[in-house]
Every structure is written in structure tokens, then in C-alpha cells.
Scaffold this active site. Sequence first.
Site, PDB file in Angstrom:
ATOM      1  N   LEU A   2      22.954  79.610  20.253  1.00  0.00           N
ATOM      2  CA  LEU A   2      23.397  78.934  21.706  1.00  0.00           C
ATOM      3  C   LEU A   2      24.202  79.972  22.267  1.00  0.00           C
ATOM      4  CD1 LEU A   2      24.532  75.336  20.417  1.00  0.00           C
ATOM      5  CD2 LEU A   2      22.105  76.106  21.122  1.00  0.00           C
ATOM      6  N   ASP A  36      32.363  87.765  19.786  1.00  0.00           N
ATOM      7  CA  ASP A  36      31.859  87.396  18.532  1.00  0.00           C
ATOM      8  C   ASP A  36      32.584  88.048  17.117  1.00  0.00           C
ATOM      9  OD1 ASP A  36      28.921  85.448  17.859  1.00  0.00           O
ATOM     10  OD2 ASP A  36      29.519  86.745  16.297  1.00  0.00           O
ATOM     11  N   SER A  46      29.649  68.570  19.475  1.00  0.00           N
ATOM     12  CA  SER A  46      28.690  68.037  18.853  1.00  0.00           C
ATOM     13  C   SER A  46      28.575  66.523  18.961  1.00  0.00           C
ATOM     14  CB  SER A  46      28.906  68.467  17.439  1.00  0.00           C
ATOM     15  OG  SER A  46      27.756  67.790  16.556  1.00  0.00           O
ATOM     16  N   TYR A  57      34.134  68.553  10.231  1.00  0.00           N
ATOM     17  CA  TYR A  57      33.534  68.576  11.257  1.00  0.00           C
ATOM     18  C   TYR A  57      33.634  67.793  12.458  1.00  0.00           C
ATOM     19  CZ  TYR A  57      29.529  70.652  13.889  1.00  0.00           C
ATOM     20  OH  TYR A  57      28.750  71.366  14.959  1.00  0.00           O
ATOM     21  N   THR A  77      18.554  76.814  16.321  1.00  0.00           N
ATOM     22  CA  THR A  77      19.177  77.978  16.187  1.00  0.00           C
ATOM     23  C   THR A  77      18.601  78.711  15.085  1.00  0.00           C
ATOM     24  OG1 THR A  77      21.038  76.839  15.079  1.00  0.00           O
ATOM     25  CG2 THR A  77      21.137  77.211  17.111  1.00  0.00           C
ATOM     26  N   CYS A 104      31.328  78.857  22.487  1.00  0.00           N
ATOM     27  CA  CYS A 104      30.349  78.421  21.544  1.00  0.00           C
ATOM     28  C   CYS A 104      30.721  78.688  20.079  1.00  0.00           C
ATOM     29  CB  CYS A 104      29.020  79.229  21.913  1.00  0.00           C
ATOM     30  SG  CYS A 104      28.061  78.722  23.298  1.00  0.00           S
TER      31      CYS A 104
END
Length: 256
Positions: free
Chosen positions: A17, A36, A149, A162, A197, A85
Site C-alpha cells: 500500500l 521504510d 484496518s 492486531y 498486496t 502505512c
Amino acid sequence: MDPTSGVVIVTGGAGGLGEATVRRLHRAGAAVVVFDRDEARAAGLATDLGSRARSCAGDAADDADMEKAVATAEELGALRGLVACAGGAARSLRTVGKDGIPHPMELFREVLEGNAVSAFNSLRLAAAAMSKQEPDSTGERGAVVLTASIAAYEGQIGQIAYAAAKAAVVGMTLVGARDLAAAGVRVNTIAPGTFGTPGWDAAPPGVRERLEAKVPFPRRFGAPEEFAAAAEHLLTNGYVNGHVLRLDGAVRFDPA
């Protein structure tokens, strides 16, 4: 204000994403910082994009790493946007396993660190830099898009850590928008459903097809480019603030 006229940091920007978002915003005219953990992939993407792109390696939950990303952005120009992200979960476990063993606290903390803490850390440090910029005619200085999410609403069996982490991101959206109203910084969140993904390439045969069949319409996984389009809209639509956008094809997760 159009953040794509300035600099946007995308955390987790080297793949999935995040990469789709980096590419879309760059095409729209933004200068982008690809932030990242994977230094090589981030550098490769920035090189591929060429002008108006820089890479920065690090962990969004780490103060020094995130401050380095902000400093990299400010070398390119005025920091106007953030799309956070970074996140995910390597393992999912039940609150108490079938063997009677309780969920490890270490794993719970790890998932919260990688999702909720990283989102908040990137939000607070990027917003602090944005608040120092000159406002536009409406008083806006920048915009932030976080990533949650739909597990925040319908977490499945084994997703306790999560779901809690992503629910925290949902919970900080409106409060963040209210906190930063005086600074002229908007805060919104995307809550994706199942997206195609690269991680799904390793799924056992048939798993993806079964999950896609549960999506009412369109009956498929979301494309990373669709997430990127939503992120661009939330960055550029000046009247959307404190909003959580479910991007899920109307799917609602089953318990398992």
C-alpha cells in the site's frame, strides 16, 4: 491546501500500500520521502522515481528514525503531508490458546508498537513540523492519513493484538484532528479490508479465492492503487477531517 504541492512522507513506503501511495503522490506532483525499514527497497524506489524523491530507512516507532525522516523531507521543501502505512502483524494468537496458555504479553506489546505506537509517533512528529509551515488562505498547514484496518471493528479469532492496535489508530483519529485544529493540520484514517498486496502471493492455494468470495462487491481484493487514490483524496479534500474511511467492498469479517 494541496499537500501534493509540497513534501509528503510515506511510512512503510517501499512496498504494498505504501509503495502504491508513493507512486501516486509523486505522479500528482508531490515530493516524496520513502520511509521504510527495508533500506535497499526504499532507496531503489526513490532512485526509480528520480527527482522529487528521497529515501530514509528506519522504524516509525523510533523517535530518532522518524525525526530523520522529517529532516529528510525538509531538505526537499515544506512538509505538508504524511501517509502512515507502516504496520502489520507477523503472528496472530488467541487470548488464551487451545492449550490453555495465555497470549504472550511480549507479542501483544510488539504488535501495538508496530502499529499504534508507530502511527502516533509519525503523527506527532510530522504534525509538529507541519505546524511551523506558512498556512494557506484557509489556515491549513498540512494533512495526515493514518492506516487502521476493519479488524479494528470486526477482529477475527486470534487477532486480539492486531485488532487492539488498529482500534487505537481509529481512536486517535478524531482526537488528533481536534488536537491539531489550532495548528491547521487535518487527520484522517483509512481502514482497509483485504487488499492484494504481495504478501498474498505466498498464501496456500484457494485461500485468496475463498476470501474474495466473501466481499459483496466488487468480489475481489482491493488493489493497492485504490488505497493510494483514497489517501490522495483525504490529503487534498480540505473539508474531510477526523474521518475513518472503511475501504473494504462492504465486507464484514467473520469470526474466523
